[in-house]
Enzyme design. Structure first.
Site, PDB file in Angstrom:
ATOM      1  N   ASP A   2     -11.585   1.809   3.639  1.00 39.56           N
ATOM      2  CA  ASP A   2     -11.884   0.376   3.540  1.00 39.56           C
ATOM      3  C   ASP A   2     -13.372   0.140   3.274  1.00 39.56           C
ATOM      4  O   ASP A   2     -13.767  -0.961   2.877  1.00 39.56           O
ATOM      5  CB  ASP A   2     -11.536  -0.331   4.861  1.00 39.56           C
ATOM      6  CG  ASP A   2     -10.132  -0.931   4.857  1.00 39.56           C
ATOM      7  OD1 ASP A   2      -9.643  -1.302   3.772  1.00 39.56           O
ATOM      8  OD2 ASP A   2      -9.550  -1.032   5.952  1.00 39.56           O
TER       9      ASP A   2
ATOM     10  N   LYS B  47       0.840  -1.205   0.000  1.00 41.36           N
ATOM     11  CA  LYS B  47       0.000   0.000   0.000  1.00 41.36           C
ATOM     12  C   LYS B  47       0.877   1.258   0.000  1.00 41.36           C
ATOM     13  O   LYS B  47       0.603   2.217  -0.725  1.00 41.36           O
ATOM     14  CB  LYS B  47      -0.948  -0.020   1.219  1.00 41.36           C
ATOM     15  CG  LYS B  47      -2.033  -1.092   1.094  1.00 41.36           C
ATOM     16  CD  LYS B  47      -2.866  -1.278   2.372  1.00 41.36           C
ATOM     17  CE  LYS B  47      -3.841  -2.453   2.195  1.00 41.36           C
ATOM     18  NZ  LYS B  47      -4.672  -2.725   3.384  1.00 41.36           N
TER      19      LYS B  47
ATOM     20  N   GLN C 125      -5.018  -1.877   9.668  1.00 39.84           N
ATOM     21  CA  GLN C 125      -4.771  -3.174   9.021  1.00 39.84           C
ATOM     22  C   GLN C 125      -5.218  -4.325   9.928  1.00 39.84           C
ATOM     23  O   GLN C 125      -4.885  -4.372  11.110  1.00 39.84           O
ATOM     24  CB  GLN C 125      -3.273  -3.301   8.696  1.00 39.84           C
ATOM     25  CG  GLN C 125      -2.920  -4.481   7.814  1.00 39.84           C
ATOM     26  CD  GLN C 125      -3.498  -4.385   6.393  1.00 39.84           C
ATOM     27  OE1 GLN C 125      -3.687  -3.308   5.852  1.00 39.84           O
ATOM     28  NE2 GLN C 125      -3.788  -5.526   5.798  1.00 39.84           N
TER      29      GLN C 125
HETATM   30  N1  GUN Z   1      -6.491  -7.281   6.050  1.00 41.48           N
HETATM   31  C1  GUN Z   1      -6.690  -8.040   4.954  1.00 41.48           C
HETATM   32  N2  GUN Z   1      -7.387  -7.352   4.015  1.00 41.48           N
HETATM   33  C2  GUN Z   1      -7.640  -6.135   4.549  1.00 41.48           C
HETATM   34  C3  GUN Z   1      -8.315  -4.996   4.059  1.00 41.48           C
HETATM   35  O1  GUN Z   1      -8.855  -4.943   2.939  1.00 41.48           O
HETATM   36  N3  GUN Z   1      -8.360  -3.926   4.919  1.00 41.48           N
HETATM   37  C4  GUN Z   1      -7.790  -3.959   6.150  1.00 41.48           C
HETATM   38  N4  GUN Z   1      -7.909  -2.867   6.908  1.00 41.48           N
HETATM   39  N5  GUN Z   1      -7.153  -5.014   6.628  1.00 41.48           N
HETATM   40  C5  GUN Z   1      -7.074  -6.094   5.824  1.00 41.48           C
END
Ligand code: GUN
Length: 288
Positions: free
Chosen positions: A118, A51, A95
């Site tokens: 998200d 990211k 996350q």
């Molecule tokens: N962990 C795995 N996929 C995601 C996601 O799309 N967003 C977040 N915040 N954590 C994750």
């Protein structure tokens, strides 16, 4: 069998992101994504690094706030609150997974809905259900974009989603059954019986189970399209990170079905692309 690679679709999304970043730059705004990372989950560290890299490549600032695995819920909520109140931060996510003593639900509820890139906040989930514009979850947007890019018919088709998580399966079931998309959706989960039978009558299977290679070749018809959302880390000593990612679909099935999305190189590329798009959308909404 056709390989439904995510790259061409991601490039389209990134081109829209680049245009928005430029539009914002003309207003002296640099979009900024804040990521809260608790502990050292190896897969999460790779996702967060991906990211950060993508934001840097597209002129978006990233701010990664790292908290120790033993941080308290109040420390975590105070961090979220500070980022909610920081006007230079447009998008905010925490996350997952969190260490077991922390509540991800509580964290999601604490994130300001207009920064919730998200799309997990109950307000954004409600907007999704109502069909009202909102920040939508990234992976479901990616799956839909992939299916639309490759012109996979969905109207009236039997679409089987495996996995009912709030991150993928549940929001995807809403998006695909909406008027305009018009799929007939079955949402299978850990208590579903006869998964093989459900797969056999599906036109499209979207697997978000998170178990390496559990979807077997023998379960699939030759016209079936499989979108593999599984990104399952397995140990690999040849990689610097010590892991590599495999999908939910057994590679032996690739030659059986009509089309499949590869892992890596499929939906995963789109999740990050839509995260950047949501960050831009969040910046636009705040300043317009
Ligand atoms: N962990 C795995 N996929 C995601 C996601 O799309 N967003 C977040 N915040 N954590 C994750």
């Amino acid at each position: 069998m056709v390989k439904l690679a995510g790259k061409a679709v991601a490039d389209k999304i990134y081109s829209a992101v680049d245009n928005t970043v430029e539009q914002l730059r003309l207003q002296d705004i640099i979009p900024c994504l804040a990521i809260v990372m608790v502990g050292h989950d190896p897969a999460s560290m790779l996702y967060v690094a991906a990211k950060e890299k993508a934001t840097a490549q597209h002129g978006i600032k990233s701010l990664v706030v790292r908290l120790s695995a033993d941080c308290s819920m109040s420390e975590l909520l105070a961090t979220i609150e500070a980022l909610n109140n920081d006007d230079d931060v447009h998008g905010l996510l925490c996350q997952a997974p969190l260490p077991v003593h922390l509540s991800f639900t509580q964290v999601i509820k604490a994130i300001a809905p207009h920064k919730d890139v998200d799309g997990f906040h109950p307000l954004n989930v409600g907007c999704l259900a109502w069909g009202v514009p909102a920040l939508l979850p990234c992976t479901p947007q990616g799956v839909l974009a992939l299916l639309q890019h490759y012109e996979i018919p969905l109207a009236g088709k039997n679409v089987l989603i495996i996995g009912r998580s709030m991150i993928v399966g549940t929001p995807l079931s809403v998006l695909l059954s909406r008027s305009g998309v018009d799929a007939t959706v079955t949402l299978a989960h850990s208590k579903s019986t006869n998964l093989a039978g459900l797969c056999a009558r599906a036109d499209v299977i979207i697997s978000a189970v998170g178990q390496p290679e559990i979807i077997k070749a023998a379960w699939l018809a030759s016209h079936t399209v499989v979108i593999d959302v599984g990104t399952n880390p397995i140990p690999d000593i040849t990689k610097a990170s010590g892991v590599r990612f495999v999908g939910d679909l057994d590679p032996a099935a690739h030659t059986v079905c009509a089309a499949y999305s590869p892992v890596p190189g499929g939906v995963g590329l789109l999740t990050v692309a839509f995260l950047l798009k949501n960050t831009c959308d969040a910046a636009l909404r705040i300043y317009q």
